[in-house]
Design a protein around this motif. Structure first.
Motif, PDB file in Angstrom:
ATOM      1  N   SER A  18      68.733 -36.824 -25.061  1.00  0.00           N
ATOM      2  CA  SER A  18      68.597 -38.266 -24.855  1.00  0.00           C
ATOM      3  C   SER A  18      67.167 -38.659 -24.471  1.00  0.00           C
ATOM      4  O   SER A  18      66.899 -39.795 -24.122  1.00  0.00           O
ATOM      5  N   ALA A  19      66.272 -37.670 -24.533  1.00  0.00           N
ATOM      6  CA  ALA A  19      64.886 -37.959 -24.163  1.00  0.00           C
ATOM      7  C   ALA A  19      63.930 -37.414 -25.217  1.00  0.00           C
ATOM      8  O   ALA A  19      64.283 -36.527 -25.984  1.00  0.00           O
ATOM      9  N   LYS A  20      62.754 -37.996 -25.260  1.00  0.00           N
ATOM     10  CA  LYS A  20      61.741 -37.459 -26.172  1.00  0.00           C
ATOM     11  C   LYS A  20      60.428 -37.273 -25.407  1.00  0.00           C
ATOM     12  O   LYS A  20      60.189 -37.944 -24.397  1.00  0.00           O
ATOM     13  N   ASN A  21      59.627 -36.348 -25.912  1.00  0.00           N
ATOM     14  CA  ASN A  21      58.362 -36.063 -25.238  1.00  0.00           C
ATOM     15  C   ASN A  21      57.230 -36.843 -25.858  1.00  0.00           C
ATOM     16  O   ASN A  21      57.180 -36.999 -27.070  1.00  0.00           O
ATOM     17  N   ARG A  22      56.345 -37.326 -25.036  1.00  0.00           N
ATOM     18  CA  ARG A  22      55.114 -37.933 -25.544  1.00  0.00           C
ATOM     19  C   ARG A  22      53.953 -37.225 -24.882  1.00  0.00           C
ATOM     20  O   ARG A  22      53.956 -37.032 -23.667  1.00  0.00           O
ATOM     21  N   PHE A  23      52.991 -36.868 -25.699  1.00  0.00           N
ATOM     22  CA  PHE A  23      51.825 -36.173 -25.160  1.00  0.00           C
ATOM     23  C   PHE A  23      50.625 -37.120 -25.195  1.00  0.00           C
ATOM     24  O   PHE A  23      50.378 -37.764 -26.215  1.00  0.00           O
ATOM     25  N   HIS A  24      49.922 -37.263 -24.084  1.00  0.00           N
ATOM     26  CA  HIS A  24      48.727 -38.118 -24.051  1.00  0.00           C
ATOM     27  C   HIS A  24      47.559 -37.324 -23.480  1.00  0.00           C
ATOM     28  O   HIS A  24      47.744 -36.536 -22.544  1.00  0.00           O
ATOM     29  N   LEU A  25      46.401 -37.587 -24.043  1.00  0.00           N
ATOM     30  CA  LEU A  25      45.198 -36.996 -23.484  1.00  0.00           C
ATOM     31  C   LEU A  25      44.357 -38.145 -22.935  1.00  0.00           C
ATOM     32  O   LEU A  25      44.080 -39.109 -23.662  1.00  0.00           O
ATOM     33  N   PHE A  26      44.022 -38.091 -21.662  1.00  0.00           N
ATOM     34  CA  PHE A  26      43.245 -39.178 -21.049  1.00  0.00           C
ATOM     35  C   PHE A  26      41.823 -38.701 -20.772  1.00  0.00           C
ATOM     36  O   PHE A  26      41.620 -37.559 -20.354  1.00  0.00           O
ATOM     37  N   LYS A  27      40.880 -39.610 -20.971  1.00  0.00           N
ATOM     38  CA  LYS A  27      39.516 -39.320 -20.532  1.00  0.00           C
ATOM     39  C   LYS A  27      39.062 -40.459 -19.629  1.00  0.00           C
ATOM     40  O   LYS A  27      39.125 -41.632 -20.015  1.00  0.00           O
ATOM     41  N   TYR A  28      38.669 -40.129 -18.415  1.00  0.00           N
ATOM     42  CA  TYR A  28      38.111 -41.125 -17.490  1.00  0.00           C
ATOM     43  C   TYR A  28      36.618 -40.840 -17.400  1.00  0.00           C
ATOM     44  O   TYR A  28      36.233 -39.717 -17.048  1.00  0.00           O
ATOM     45  N   LYS A  29      35.841 -41.826 -17.720  1.00  0.00           N
ATOM     46  CA  LYS A  29      34.391 -41.631 -17.709  1.00  0.00           C
ATOM     47  C   LYS A  29      33.884 -41.447 -16.285  1.00  0.00           C
ATOM     48  O   LYS A  29      34.293 -42.158 -15.371  1.00  0.00           O
ATOM     49  N   GLY A  30      33.014 -40.485 -16.077  1.00  0.00           N
ATOM     50  CA  GLY A  30      32.397 -40.284 -14.758  1.00  0.00           C
ATOM     51  C   GLY A  30      31.525 -41.487 -14.392  1.00  0.00           C
ATOM     52  O   GLY A  30      31.137 -42.270 -15.265  1.00  0.00           O
ATOM     53  N   LEU A  31      31.230 -41.629 -13.105  1.00  0.00           N
ATOM     54  CA  LEU A  31      30.477 -42.811 -12.653  1.00  0.00           C
ATOM     55  C   LEU A  31      28.997 -42.713 -12.990  1.00  0.00           C
ATOM     56  O   LEU A  31      28.455 -41.612 -13.068  1.00  0.00           O
ATOM     57  N   ASP A  32      28.366 -43.880 -13.190  1.00  0.00           N
ATOM     58  CA  ASP A  32      26.909 -43.843 -13.351  1.00  0.00           C
ATOM     59  C   ASP A  32      26.264 -44.024 -11.976  1.00  0.00           C
ATOM     60  O   ASP A  32      26.959 -44.170 -10.957  1.00  0.00           O
ATOM     61  N   ASP A  33      24.943 -44.055 -11.946  1.00  0.00           N
ATOM     62  CA  ASP A  33      24.241 -44.059 -10.659  1.00  0.00           C
ATOM     63  C   ASP A  33      24.529 -45.280  -9.783  1.00  0.00           C
ATOM     64  O   ASP A  33      24.389 -45.233  -8.574  1.00  0.00           O
ATOM     65  N   ASN A  34      24.947 -46.402 -10.403  1.00  0.00           N
ATOM     66  CA  ASN A  34      25.113 -47.636  -9.630  1.00  0.00           C
ATOM     67  C   ASN A  34      26.527 -47.855  -9.082  1.00  0.00           C
ATOM     68  O   ASN A  34      26.757 -48.798  -8.344  1.00  0.00           O
ATOM     69  N   THR A  35      27.451 -47.021  -9.466  1.00  0.00           N
ATOM     70  CA  THR A  35      28.828 -47.261  -9.049  1.00  0.00           C
ATOM     71  C   THR A  35      29.263 -46.197  -8.040  1.00  0.00           C
ATOM     72  O   THR A  35      28.983 -45.015  -8.215  1.00  0.00           O
ATOM     73  N   GLU A  36      29.961 -46.661  -6.983  1.00  0.00           N
ATOM     74  CA  GLU A  36      30.390 -45.692  -5.973  1.00  0.00           C
ATOM     75  C   GLU A  36      31.798 -45.200  -6.220  1.00  0.00           C
ATOM     76  O   GLU A  36      32.165 -44.081  -5.900  1.00  0.00           O
ATOM     77  N   GLU A  37      32.614 -46.063  -6.800  1.00  0.00           N
ATOM     78  CA  GLU A  37      34.024 -45.731  -6.968  1.00  0.00           C
ATOM     79  C   GLU A  37      34.587 -46.650  -8.048  1.00  0.00           C
ATOM     80  O   GLU A  37      34.139 -47.781  -8.201  1.00  0.00           O
ATOM     81  N   ASP A  38      35.543 -46.158  -8.793  1.00  0.00           N
ATOM     82  CA  ASP A  38      36.092 -46.993  -9.857  1.00  0.00           C
ATOM     83  C   ASP A  38      37.602 -46.745  -9.948  1.00  0.00           C
ATOM     84  O   ASP A  38      38.045 -45.595  -9.845  1.00  0.00           O
ATOM     85  N   VAL A  39      38.351 -47.825 -10.099  1.00  0.00           N
ATOM     86  CA  VAL A  39      39.804 -47.641 -10.219  1.00  0.00           C
ATOM     87  C   VAL A  39      40.124 -47.274 -11.667  1.00  0.00           C
ATOM     88  O   VAL A  39      39.881 -48.051 -12.581  1.00  0.00           O
ATOM     89  N   GLY A  40      40.604 -46.063 -11.855  1.00  0.00           N
ATOM     90  CA  GLY A  40      40.933 -45.589 -13.203  1.00  0.00           C
ATOM     91  C   GLY A  40      42.267 -46.144 -13.669  1.00  0.00           C
ATOM     92  O   GLY A  40      42.397 -46.646 -14.781  1.00  0.00           O
TER      93      GLY A  40
END
Ligand SMILES: O=C(O)CCC(=O)C(=O)O
Ligand SMILES: [Fe+2]
Length: 174
Positions: A18-40
């Motif tokens: 009754s279930a099926k699998n889904r596969f996802h690949l996520f990429k979250y970009k690393g921060l650049d010099d001006n950002t301290e934190e980012d909500v992914g």
């Protein structure tokens, strides 16, 4: 395994189909010099049955909220090759609340890109999820009305704030 541990062996076969699998690949970009934190990804509970995640060597990112309380924990798998398994709302309803779907979010803090492979076990279209009689008793009264995943998915689709336990309860608690 989970079903067996709740004495629900006879439903295992039915639920595997009754279930099926889904596969996802996520990429979250690393921060650049001006950002301290980012909500992914904003705070949410997963909506399907089960999530299995494998993240690369960037361990920071996924944070999980304590079941009772305000505290957030960094999800740090014990080694590179380990997996993280999370319960979703559908399994919580199927097992009459015996397993907890944790609130989680992704916060990017480092400069390195973060890669995550995720396998999502999702109810098939049209499936009505109902906790079996075997796990409903006086001590554990039935918590939810029969649950149609597609309808619940639509209910939470636009307003992402509805992806939490209080909203699930407002949607289908008895
Ligand atoms: O990137 C992660 O570690 C989690 C992703 C996630 O929570 C989701 O896709 O539902
Ligand atoms: Fe998630």
């Amino acid at each position: 395994m989970l079903m067996e541990s709740f004495g629900l062996e006879k439903y295992v076969e039915e639920h595997l189909t009754s279930a099926k699998n889904r596969f996802h690949l996520f990429k979250y970009k690393g921060l650049d010099d001006n950002t301290e934190e980012d909500v992914g990804i904003d705070t949410h509970i997963d909506r399907h049955f089960l999530t299995i995640l494998c993240q690369n060597d960037v361990v920071d990112g996924l944070e999980i909220r304590a079941k009772d309380g305000e505290e957030w924990f960094k999800a740090k798998p014990s080694q590179d090759s380990s997996y993280l398994v999370m319960v979703g709302a559908s399994l919580h309803v199927l097992l009459n609340g015996r397993v907890h779907p944790p609130l989680h979010h992704v916060v990017i803090t480092g400069k390195k890109d973060r890669y995550v492979a995720g396998l999502f076990l999702r109810p098939k279209e049209g499936l009505i999820i109902k906790a079996p009689e075997e796990i409903v008793d006086e001590e554990h009264p039935r918590l939810y009305k029969p649950f149609n995943f597609e309808d619940y998915f639509k209910f939470t689709y636009i307003d992402t704030k509805k992806r939490d336990l209080p909203a699930l309860k407002a949607y289908c608690a008895l």
